[in-house]
Design a protein around this motif. Sequence first.
Motif, PDB file in Angstrom:
ATOM      1  N   LEU A 121       0.789  -1.265  -0.180  1.00 40.39           N
ATOM      2  CA  LEU A 121       0.000   0.120   0.018  1.00 40.39           C
ATOM      3  C   LEU A 121       0.901   1.444   0.013  1.00 40.39           C
ATOM      4  CD1 LEU A 121      -2.740  -1.067   2.682  1.00 40.39           C
ATOM      5  CD2 LEU A 121      -2.748  -1.368   0.155  1.00 40.39           C
ATOM      6  N   LEU A 122       2.364   1.195   0.248  1.00 38.79           N
ATOM      7  CA  LEU A 122       3.030   2.314   0.408  1.00 38.79           C
ATOM      8  C   LEU A 122       3.783   2.692  -1.037  1.00 38.79           C
ATOM      9  CD1 LEU A 122       4.796   1.400   3.800  1.00 38.79           C
ATOM     10  CD2 LEU A 122       2.771   2.586   3.377  1.00 38.79           C
ATOM     11  N   LYS A 133      -1.017   8.475  -6.914  1.00 34.30           N
ATOM     12  CA  LYS A 133       0.001   7.657  -6.821  1.00 34.30           C
ATOM     13  C   LYS A 133      -0.113   6.557  -5.836  1.00 34.30           C
ATOM     14  CE  LYS A 133       3.455  11.215  -8.028  1.00 34.30           C
ATOM     15  NZ  LYS A 133       4.490  11.969  -7.502  1.00 34.30           N
ATOM     16  N   PHE A 134      -0.716   6.841  -4.655  1.00 32.18           N
ATOM     17  CA  PHE A 134      -0.867   5.593  -3.698  1.00 32.18           C
ATOM     18  C   PHE A 134      -2.230   5.429  -3.473  1.00 32.18           C
ATOM     19  CE2 PHE A 134       2.949   8.266  -2.917  1.00 32.18           C
ATOM     20  CZ  PHE A 134       3.987   7.292  -3.172  1.00 32.18           C
ATOM     21  N   PRO A 135      -2.839   4.490  -4.306  1.00 32.34           N
ATOM     22  CA  PRO A 135      -4.231   4.374  -4.220  1.00 32.34           C
ATOM     23  C   PRO A 135      -4.603   3.557  -3.217  1.00 32.34           C
ATOM     24  CG  PRO A 135      -3.423   3.008  -6.133  1.00 32.34           C
ATOM     25  CD  PRO A 135      -2.065   4.012  -5.552  1.00 32.34           C
ATOM     26  N   GLY A 136      -3.759   2.913  -2.563  1.00 30.46           N
ATOM     27  CA  GLY A 136      -4.194   1.986  -1.437  1.00 30.46           C
ATOM     28  C   GLY A 136      -3.814   2.450   0.214  1.00 30.46           C
ATOM     29  N   PHE A 137      -3.110   3.564   0.056  1.00 33.20           N
ATOM     30  CA  PHE A 137      -2.797   4.058   1.234  1.00 33.20           C
ATOM     31  C   PHE A 137      -3.592   4.041   2.497  1.00 33.20           C
ATOM     32  CE2 PHE A 137      -1.331   7.186   4.286  1.00 33.20           C
ATOM     33  CZ  PHE A 137      -0.049   6.472   4.694  1.00 33.20           C
ATOM     34  N   LYS A 138      -4.926   4.774   2.226  1.00 31.26           N
ATOM     35  CA  LYS A 138      -5.970   4.874   3.083  1.00 31.26           C
ATOM     36  C   LYS A 138      -6.562   3.832   3.659  1.00 31.26           C
ATOM     37  CE  LYS A 138      -7.429   9.579   1.648  1.00 31.26           C
ATOM     38  NZ  LYS A 138      -8.682  10.494   1.216  1.00 31.26           N
ATOM     39  N   LYS A 139      -6.083   2.348   3.019  1.00 34.81           N
ATOM     40  CA  LYS A 139      -6.349   1.284   3.741  1.00 34.81           C
ATOM     41  C   LYS A 139      -5.632   0.792   4.519  1.00 34.81           C
ATOM     42  CE  LYS A 139      -8.429   0.124  -0.778  1.00 34.81           C
ATOM     43  NZ  LYS A 139      -8.602  -0.883  -1.916  1.00 34.81           N
ATOM     44  N   ALA A 140      -4.299   1.418   4.712  1.00 35.98           N
ATOM     45  CA  ALA A 140      -3.291   1.000   5.777  1.00 35.98           C
ATOM     46  C   ALA A 140      -4.021   1.059   7.078  1.00 35.98           C
ATOM     47  CB  ALA A 140      -1.952   1.484   5.602  1.00 35.98           C
ATOM     48  N   ILE A 155      12.307  -0.882  22.386  1.00 32.85           N
ATOM     49  CA  ILE A 155      11.658  -1.681  21.387  1.00 32.85           C
ATOM     50  C   ILE A 155      12.083  -2.673  20.403  1.00 32.85           C
ATOM     51  CG2 ILE A 155      11.649   0.424  19.537  1.00 32.85           C
ATOM     52  CD1 ILE A 155       8.309   0.038  19.654  1.00 32.85           C
ATOM     53  N   PHE A 156      11.447  -3.552  20.294  1.00 34.12           N
ATOM     54  CA  PHE A 156      12.005  -4.630  19.082  1.00 34.12           C
ATOM     55  C   PHE A 156      11.191  -4.380  17.771  1.00 34.12           C
ATOM     56  CE2 PHE A 156      10.865  -8.965  17.216  1.00 34.12           C
ATOM     57  CZ  PHE A 156      12.219  -9.053  16.575  1.00 34.12           C
ATOM     58  N   VAL A 157      11.964  -4.281  16.680  1.00 36.64           N
ATOM     59  CA  VAL A 157      11.142  -4.003  15.440  1.00 36.64           C
ATOM     60  C   VAL A 157      11.501  -5.102  14.581  1.00 36.64           C
ATOM     61  CG1 VAL A 157      11.232  -2.414  13.495  1.00 36.64           C
ATOM     62  CG2 VAL A 157      11.629  -1.367  15.617  1.00 36.64           C
ATOM     63  N   PRO A 158      10.624  -6.080  14.273  1.00 32.71           N
ATOM     64  CA  PRO A 158      10.711  -7.196  13.348  1.00 32.71           C
ATOM     65  C   PRO A 158      11.067  -6.904  12.034  1.00 32.71           C
ATOM     66  CG  PRO A 158       8.508  -7.206  14.372  1.00 32.71           C
ATOM     67  CD  PRO A 158       9.071  -5.980  14.473  1.00 32.71           C
ATOM     68  N   SER A 159      11.476  -7.870  11.204  1.00 34.20           N
ATOM     69  CA  SER A 159      11.827  -7.862  10.021  1.00 34.20           C
ATOM     70  C   SER A 159      10.701  -7.415   8.992  1.00 34.20           C
ATOM     71  CB  SER A 159      12.454  -8.911   9.261  1.00 34.20           C
ATOM     72  OG  SER A 159      13.463  -9.603   9.949  1.00 34.20           O
ATOM     73  N   GLY A 160      11.119  -6.355   7.984  1.00 32.48           N
ATOM     74  CA  GLY A 160       9.935  -5.928   6.906  1.00 32.48           C
ATOM     75  C   GLY A 160       8.918  -5.026   7.406  1.00 32.48           C
ATOM     76  N   TRP A 161       9.090  -4.837   8.768  1.00 31.67           N
ATOM     77  CA  TRP A 161       7.795  -3.747   9.160  1.00 31.67           C
ATOM     78  C   TRP A 161       8.494  -2.337   8.945  1.00 31.67           C
ATOM     79  CZ3 TRP A 161       3.712  -4.544  12.824  1.00 31.67           C
ATOM     80  CH2 TRP A 161       3.166  -5.659  13.110  1.00 31.67           C
ATOM     81  N   TYR A 162       7.513  -1.690   8.168  1.00 33.18           N
ATOM     82  CA  TYR A 162       7.616  -0.425   7.944  1.00 33.18           C
ATOM     83  C   TYR A 162       7.502   0.457   9.003  1.00 33.18           C
ATOM     84  CZ  TYR A 162       9.182  -0.429   3.013  1.00 33.18           C
ATOM     85  OH  TYR A 162      10.088  -0.593   2.110  1.00 33.18           O
ATOM     86  N   HIS A 163       8.256   1.661   9.560  1.00 34.14           N
ATOM     87  CA  HIS A 163       8.084   2.398  10.645  1.00 34.14           C
ATOM     88  C   HIS A 163       8.320   3.964  10.306  1.00 34.14           C
ATOM     89  CE1 HIS A 163      11.688   0.392  10.984  1.00 34.14           C
ATOM     90  NE2 HIS A 163      12.286   1.225  11.583  1.00 34.14           N
ATOM     91  N   GLN A 164       7.566   4.766  11.072  1.00 35.44           N
ATOM     92  CA  GLN A 164       8.079   6.291  11.185  1.00 35.44           C
ATOM     93  C   GLN A 164       8.134   6.753  12.472  1.00 35.44           C
ATOM     94  OE1 GLN A 164       6.337   8.643   8.137  1.00 35.44           O
ATOM     95  NE2 GLN A 164       6.044  10.548   9.630  1.00 35.44           N
ATOM     96  N   VAL A 165       9.096   7.426  12.880  1.00 32.98           N
ATOM     97  CA  VAL A 165       9.543   7.546  14.349  1.00 32.98           C
ATOM     98  C   VAL A 165       9.649   9.109  14.511  1.00 32.98           C
ATOM     99  CG1 VAL A 165      10.964   6.982  16.369  1.00 32.98           C
ATOM    100  CG2 VAL A 165      10.749   5.403  14.177  1.00 32.98           C
TER     101      VAL A 165
END
Length: 488
Positions: free
Chosen positions: A204-205, A238-245, A258-268
């Motif tokens: 979606l991103l 450009k990002f038609p699915g973003f609002k579904k996230a 905090i433990f951040v797993p593989s492949g998880w997108y994050h903003q801090v």
Amino acid sequence: MSLKIGGQIEKVNGRQLSYSEFAEKYLAQNQPVLLTGLMDDWTASKHWVSANAQPNLLFFSTHFGKSKVQVADCDTREFTDQKRIEMSVSEFINHWLQGSRESVLYLKDWHFVKEYPEYQAYITPRFFTDDWLNIYLDNYGMHVDPDTDQVNNDICCSDYRFVYMGAKGSWTPLHADVFRSYSWSANVCGRKKWLFLPPQQVNLLFDRHEQLLAQYGTKLVNMKNTVYDIFDDISEIKFPGFKKAIWLECTQDQNEIIFVPSGWYHQVHNLEDTISINHNWFNGYNLSWVWDLLLRDYKEAKEYIEDIKDICDDFEGLCQRNLAANTGMNFKDFFIFISRLSLANVVELYYLRGESSSESSIWHCSAIVKHFALNLASIRKIALKMKSEAVQGNFGIINLWETLSDPKFIKLCAGLGRIYSVVHEEENWSCTVKKVLMADFEKYGSQVCSPEDLVTFIDHAVSELSSNCNEQSTLLSVLYEIQPRQQK
């Protein structure tokens, strides 16, 4: 833009959590968690925090002020990240204390441990000690390109143990971590707000509409555009699915990890003036994630430059160079990495067998032996996937005899032994590495050149280790029965 928040990250008292519980619930399931109670004895928690619970900036200027660091300008976008500036720690501290309104600066990716090895700011929590990435980089470079000067090249950087420092309002754009590794982040001072998107929703991103360009002969291909700031007015075209996230959120306080797993997108976002310690790392639990995403990135990069294939003398080589530039390693780097780690795990198993007074007793219910076997099972699984997926490229050559005689490899083995003595609390277990397995491998040969070779090597080693042993089931069953339980 308002986000759909689907829940909070679980918070757990780390002192009441066993390693096996953490591994089963969070590592193997690739789930984030916020841990408390693990930073009480850290030197950083005393030296880096002032009496009023604010960052002790004077301490950094006095003791580490001459260090050159990379600082992000949080108000200036440069490609898919924030603009980076090099300055000394003292210059950064002065900018911070002046409270400049021109830009908010955020010190990132400071290789503090490598620069100040004698200053033990912290002790890596036991949950994160099983770190193949940094123990490997302490002895080898991940990617070596003879055509470039790599003295200051992040691709071949010496480790992924960092210090971050930023004033209130500093932030990090949306991203997934390098190598698609795990990461952990400890707040020595201040508070952060984290927004997470699980790997199942990352499609979606990405911008699926904009034409992406690649220049023939360059080291870098802009793989795809992605959302930069999730609080921007995101284009629905450009990002038609973003609002579904559906996002998960977490507020991280001082002395929480905090433990951040593989492949998880994050903003801090830093909610207060903040100092944190951060590691990127991976091991047998998420090795499959690392390979799958490496292969995905390779296929996408190859597709984007397919139109120049007919005019390129070494198209596959170009694909591999672009892959290394985008992800930090290519197929050869990854294969050599897992080959050396498999040999190191085998060496430790041979050492354990040789040190046991009773050959059968050391294997019986030994957590360390089972962990080494799990590691080999994970590597074997990846080698089988590489073989079945018929991936192309130069995989390199590992010479077993030369590797066993390499002082860097001996240090790698010693470090691996120390890791698992900590993980399984075997304080009296020796980490000394001896030259072993030479006689057992005389008939095998000396080179590993392909994923098929690697599988054969692991099978041969386990067979030799299990011969003349009454408890064969420990190694053999863990190696061959563990795989259905591994994350796909």
